[in-house]
Scaffold this active site. Sequence first.
Site, short mmCIF file in Angstrom:
data_model
loop_
_atom_site.label_atom_id
_atom_site.label_comp_id
_atom_site.label_asym_id
_atom_site.label_seq_id
_atom_site.Cartn_x
_atom_site.Cartn_y
_atom_site.Cartn_z
CG ASP A 8 63.14 7.05 -6.87
OD1 ASP A 8 63.65 6.55 -5.69
OD2 ASP A 8 61.93 6.91 -7.25
CG ASP A 10 59.88 0.32 -6.16
OD1 ASP A 10 59.56 -0.09 -7.24
OD2 ASP A 10 59.34 -0.13 -5.17
#
Length: 258
Positions: A8, A10
Amino acid sequence: MKHGLLIDMDGVIYSGETLIEGADKFIKRLLDDNIPFTFMTNNSQRTRLETVRKLKRLGIEVTEDHVYTSAMATGKFLGDQSPNGTTAYVLGEGGLLTSLHENGVTLVDSDPEFVVLGEGRNFTLEMVQRAVDMILGGAKFITTNRDPSPKKPGWNNLGIAATTAMIEEASGRKAFVTGKPSPVMMRSARKYLGLETAETTVVGDTMETDIQGGVQMGYKTILVLSGIATKENLSHYAFKPDVIVGSVDKIRFPLKWW
């Protein structure tokens, strides 16, 4: 057996426009050690090139091949579902429009087979109403993800979960979700990287998307506490990650299941 990572962005690599400490060194090690990885992001708004440019501004140099987005998962899903082509009315921007075009989806303003919703700030309530009318007229409703708004003052994006809920309420139809934690994206991202289930590890900061999606697919999971998740809230969930670290620079290789 080779192993690789679905990472991932952010909350894991950066927070907004700020690099999370040590993330650049973590990615450099993956590159230096030839460990396969892709950034797996629910953001369907940016193109891969825009994502690469943002990472470069933060001190991380990768290629477009290192990016897999919910827009790509959505385009591939529609391409697989309709190999002879289909039509869609789209509420979304660059990354989503590009992916749909690359997968043979024709963008139309009337009588679409699908209504596709992604992140964006350029569509209006009038366009949303048109989408609702199309769904009521028989179009199938797809949303690239259900990521919530961060609920912070001054945030410049309503949040796709809110827009999805508005269209669902007005049309009476539930959206089919292609982004994390949907198996559609979790599986297509793994295949994009050329991995088998047992070779795949997900790294994320959100229990409801990254970790849940990984657990449901049988992948190993690493939760980082540099983003949304906190140790105090982990007991609320019926599932758990395989490893918990403060940030990605605390991940040690080889992982214990490699």
